[in-house]
Structure formats: structure tokens, C-alpha cells
Design an enzyme around this catalytic site. Structure first.
Site, PDB file in Angstrom:
ATOM      1  CE1 TYR A 194      -3.119  -3.180   1.191  1.00 26.49           C
ATOM      2  CE2 TYR A 194      -4.223  -1.516  -0.150  1.00 26.49           C
ATOM      3  CZ  TYR A 194      -4.176  -2.800   0.372  1.00 26.49           C
ATOM      4  OH  TYR A 194      -5.188  -3.694   0.101  1.00 26.49           O
ATOM      5  NE  ARG A 249      -3.095  -0.226  -5.025  1.00 24.12           N
ATOM      6  CZ  ARG A 249      -4.301  -0.636  -4.611  1.00 24.12           C
ATOM      7  NH1 ARG A 249      -4.424  -1.567  -3.678  1.00 24.12           N
ATOM      8  NH2 ARG A 249      -5.386  -0.094  -5.125  1.00 24.12           N
ATOM      9  CG  ASN A 265     -11.417   3.452  -8.245  1.00 20.95           C
ATOM     10  OD1 ASN A 265     -11.446   2.224  -8.428  1.00 20.95           O
ATOM     11  ND2 ASN A 265     -11.686   4.323  -9.202  1.00 20.95           N
ATOM     12  CG  ASP A 322      -8.179   6.892  -7.006  1.00 23.27           C
ATOM     13  OD1 ASP A 322      -8.159   5.980  -7.857  1.00 23.27           O
ATOM     14  OD2 ASP A 322      -9.072   7.770  -6.973  1.00 23.27           O
ATOM     15  CG  HIS A 381     -13.869  -1.877  -2.226  1.00 20.14           C
ATOM     16  ND1 HIS A 381     -13.746  -2.301  -3.529  1.00 20.14           N
ATOM     17  CD2 HIS A 381     -14.929  -2.561  -1.709  1.00 20.14           C
ATOM     18  CE1 HIS A 381     -14.682  -3.205  -3.782  1.00 20.14           C
ATOM     19  NE2 HIS A 381     -15.423  -3.376  -2.698  1.00 20.14           N
ATOM     20  CB  THR A 384     -16.177  -1.484 -12.146  1.00 21.37           C
ATOM     21  OG1 THR A 384     -16.227  -2.655 -11.305  1.00 21.37           O
ATOM     22  CG2 THR A 384     -17.580  -1.137 -12.624  1.00 21.37           C
ATOM     23  CB  SER A 385     -14.014  -6.361 -14.033  1.00 21.58           C
ATOM     24  OG  SER A 385     -13.761  -6.492 -12.625  1.00 21.58           O
TER      25      SER A 385
HETATM   26  N1  APR Z   1     -11.586   3.425 -19.321  1.00 21.73           N
HETATM   27  C1  APR Z   1     -12.659   2.709 -18.893  1.00 21.73           C
HETATM   28  N2  APR Z   1     -12.571   1.463 -18.396  1.00 21.73           N
HETATM   29  C2  APR Z   1     -11.337   0.922 -18.323  1.00 21.73           C
HETATM   30  C3  APR Z   1     -10.169   1.599 -18.750  1.00 21.73           C
HETATM   31  C4  APR Z   1     -10.338   2.910 -19.257  1.00 21.73           C
HETATM   32  N3  APR Z   1      -9.293   3.642 -19.685  1.00 21.73           N
HETATM   33  N4  APR Z   1      -9.104   0.775 -18.548  1.00 21.73           N
HETATM   34  C5  APR Z   1      -9.593  -0.365 -18.028  1.00 21.73           C
HETATM   35  N5  APR Z   1     -10.929  -0.284 -17.899  1.00 21.73           N
HETATM   36  C6  APR Z   1     -11.852  -1.302 -17.382  1.00 21.73           C
HETATM   37  C7  APR Z   1     -11.443  -2.727 -17.670  1.00 21.73           C
HETATM   38  O1  APR Z   1     -11.983  -3.138 -18.916  1.00 21.73           O
HETATM   39  C8  APR Z   1     -12.111  -3.468 -16.511  1.00 21.73           C
HETATM   40  O2  APR Z   1     -13.460  -3.781 -16.841  1.00 21.73           O
HETATM   41  O3  APR Z   1     -11.833  -1.169 -15.974  1.00 21.73           O
HETATM   42  C9  APR Z   1     -12.131  -2.431 -15.388  1.00 21.73           C
HETATM   43  C10 APR Z   1     -11.123  -2.720 -14.306  1.00 21.73           C
HETATM   44  O4  APR Z   1     -11.545  -3.898 -13.665  1.00 21.73           O
HETATM   45  P1  APR Z   1     -10.757  -4.371 -12.348  1.00 21.73           P
HETATM   46  O5  APR Z   1      -9.290  -4.304 -12.617  1.00 21.73           O
HETATM   47  O6  APR Z   1     -11.370  -5.668 -11.940  1.00 21.73           O
HETATM   48  O7  APR Z   1     -11.067  -3.230 -11.271  1.00 21.73           O
HETATM   49  P2  APR Z   1     -12.363  -3.096 -10.364  1.00 21.73           P
HETATM   50  O8  APR Z   1     -13.589  -3.551 -11.102  1.00 21.73           O
HETATM   51  O9  APR Z   1     -12.359  -1.719  -9.830  1.00 21.73           O
HETATM   52  O10 APR Z   1     -12.071  -4.126  -9.162  1.00 21.73           O
HETATM   53  C11 APR Z   1     -13.022  -4.171  -8.137  1.00 21.73           C
HETATM   54  O11 APR Z   1     -11.563  -5.614  -6.882  1.00 21.73           O
HETATM   55  O12 APR Z   1      -9.515  -6.206  -6.055  1.00 21.73           O
HETATM   56  C12 APR Z   1     -10.674  -5.560  -5.763  1.00 21.73           C
HETATM   57  O13 APR Z   1     -10.809  -3.921  -4.136  1.00 21.73           O
HETATM   58  C13 APR Z   1     -10.426  -4.124  -5.456  1.00 21.73           C
HETATM   59  O14 APR Z   1     -11.973  -2.292  -5.742  1.00 21.73           O
HETATM   60  C14 APR Z   1     -11.331  -3.376  -6.415  1.00 21.73           C
HETATM   61  C15 APR Z   1     -12.332  -4.434  -6.827  1.00 21.73           C
END
Ligand code: APR
Length: 230
Positions: free
Chosen positions: A53, A56, A87, A89, A104, A171-172
Site C-alpha cells: 500500500y 500504491r 477505488n 484513491d 472499499h 469496473t469489471s
Molecule cells: N476506461 C474505462 N474502463 C477501463 C479503462 C479505461 N481507460 N481501462 C480499463 N478499464 C476497465 C477494464 O476493462 C475493466 O473492466 O476497468 C475495469 C477494471 O476492472 P478491475 O481491474 O477488476 O477493477 P475493479 O472492477 O475496480 O475491481 C473491483 O476488486 O480487487 C478488488 O478492491 C479491489 O476495488 C477493487 C475491486
């Protein structure tokens, strides 16, 4: 005043130079979640977690909000806007958003490791081993680890249920219970999912393909002008 909920994940900070988790080169391809983002990892090796952390947090402090964060903040000119972010941040706040819920947690805050109600603003980039809370326990990042309770879910459920417009970006939608919030949006709400690559689109959401810094400003400009994004 109409309420807009903007639900964001790591992808909205990607173009500010902050790594996502599951994309190519993402953090979970570099680190094992159980080592750096779980209570078990903390109990096994707190200094490895602090180092993860600290690295980050240094990146967050060096990053700048991007045009997606700034466009989201501009929505407050005309709408009630609640940003619900996964996020840790502070880029939404630095871009000017005034209602941000961090489900989170927040990397720029420290927390007691024995009493989660003891939270401290961090005025330096690192938390070191041996830095203790007022109860004498080691300070930890004020973030939610896997297996820990997500924050302010009741409030988030209420915001989604009363939203007339929803943007979900970066977000995924793979980590619950946060990801389940999008299903609480009303059928009648105008809902968009923004991502550069195809992903499972929640029922009732319209998929807009593209980078956050391209698509989010477009949607915001349309909404502020009283138009539907095409
Ligand atoms: N613009 C829009 N979307 C984007 C971009 C971009 N420039 N770059 C990447 N992405 C998308 C990817 O396609 C993906 O769907 O952002 C998403 C990122 O997914 P993750 O890496 O899984 O992040 P997130 O969904 O925030 O993860 C959720 O998982 O590990 C935990 O606590 C952590 O809060 C986090 C949670």
C-alpha cells in the site's frame, strides 16, 4: 433535482496512470490477493502489506485526476451527483466531486488494526511497522480487504434505488457485494456501462464502448445540454 449515481472502478483511474487489478499488467497479476489484501496476509506479514500500500499510495499522490473524473464533477452543475467508487484513491475528490462514497476504503487514511472506528488522516506517503494507534496497535491502511465488510452499503443501495440516471465506468463488476449494487437501479433510470472492451452488461444498461476519458465527457456534455448520448 434529478439524482445521478456514478459507480466507478479502477478503470476510471487507469488513464491517470494508476494500475487496475484484472487488466493485463494489473495488480492481481503481480501480487497474490491473499498476501497483500486480506486479514490473513496482514497477520502473516504486515510489513509486506504495508509495503504494497505504501507503493500504491505514492502512485496515488503522484497521479492527477483525468478528464473522466473532471466530467463527473461537472455533472454537479445541474444534478445531484453521488459518486460510489470501489477505488481507494482521491482522484474524484481532487477533480471536484463533493459526494464520494468509498465502499472499499481510502488509501490516504490509516486505521487502528484493533478498532476500525479509529481512523486517521495520513499526512505522509507511508505507514511503517511500529507506527501505532492510540490503543497501541499497529496502524494499517483504511481499506477493505477481501473477507472484510464493505462500507456504507445501505446508503449505496438507497442511492441506486432513487437514481434517475446511472453511469457505471471502469469496473469489471466481478467483486461482490459492490458489483451487485448496479442491479438496484430502477428499470426506468437511464443507465450506461462504459468500458473499452466488451463485458457482461447488467440488465437495462446501454453499453458504450471506449476509454473513460473519451466516453464519460461525451455523456456528461449531452446530459448538461439536455440531450441523450447517441
Ligand atoms: N476506461 C474505462 N474502463 C477501463 C479503462 C479505461 N481507460 N481501462 C480499463 N478499464 C476497465 C477494464 O476493462 C475493466 O473492466 O476497468 C475495469 C477494471 O476492472 P478491475 O481491474 O477488476 O477493477 P475493479 O472492477 O475496480 O475491481 C473491483 O476488486 O480487487 C478488488 O478492491 C479491489 O476495488 C477493487 C475491486
Amino acid at each position: 433535482m434529478e439524482k445521478i449515481v456514478v459507480f466507478t472502478g479502477a478503470g476510471v483511474s487507469g488513464e491517470s496512470g494508476l494500475k487496475t487489478f484484472r487488466d493485463m499488467g494489473g495488480l492481481w497479476h503481480e501480487y497474490a490477493i491473499e498476501d497483500v489484501a486480506s486479514p490473513e496476509g496482514w497477520n502473516r506479514n504486515a510489513s509486506a502489506v504495508l509495503a504494497f500500500y505504501n507503493e500504491r499510495r505514492t502512485s496515488v499522490l503522484a497521479a492527477q485526476p483525468n478528464s473522466a473524473h473532471e466530467a463527473i464533477a461537472r455533472l454537479e452543475l445541474k444534478f445531484e451527483v453521488i459518486v460510489i467508487t470501489q477505488n481507494i484513491d482521491d482522484l474524484h475528490e481532487r477533480a471536484g466531486s463533493s459526494n464520494v462514497i468509498h465502499v472499499h476504503g481510502e488509501i490516504l487514511k490509516a486505521r487502528s488494526s484493533v478498532d476500525s472506528s479509529l481512523v486517521y488522516e495520513l499526512n505522509k506517503p507511508t505507514i511503517e511497522l511500529g507506527e501505532l494507534c492510540e490503543k497501541g496497535s499497529q496502524l494499517r491502511p483504511d481499506v477493505v480487504w477481501f473477507g472484510e465488510n464493505v462500507q456504507q452499503m445501505e446508503a449505496c443501495l438507497e442511492h441506486f434505488a432513487t437514481a434517475s440516471r446511472v453511469i457505471t465506468v471502469g469496473t469489471s463488476l466481478t467483486v461482490y457485494p459492490a458489483a451487485g449494487l448496479v442491479k438496484k437501479a430502477p428499470f426506468s433510470a437511464e443507465k450506461y456501462l462504459i468500458s473499452p472492451e466488451a463485458q457482461k452488461v447488467p440488465y437495462g444498461f446501454r453499453f458504450l464502448r471506449g476509454q473513460a476519458t473519451t466516453v464519460v465527457p461525451h455523456v456528461v456534455t449531452c446530459w448538461l445540454a439536455g440531450r441523450k448520448p447517441v
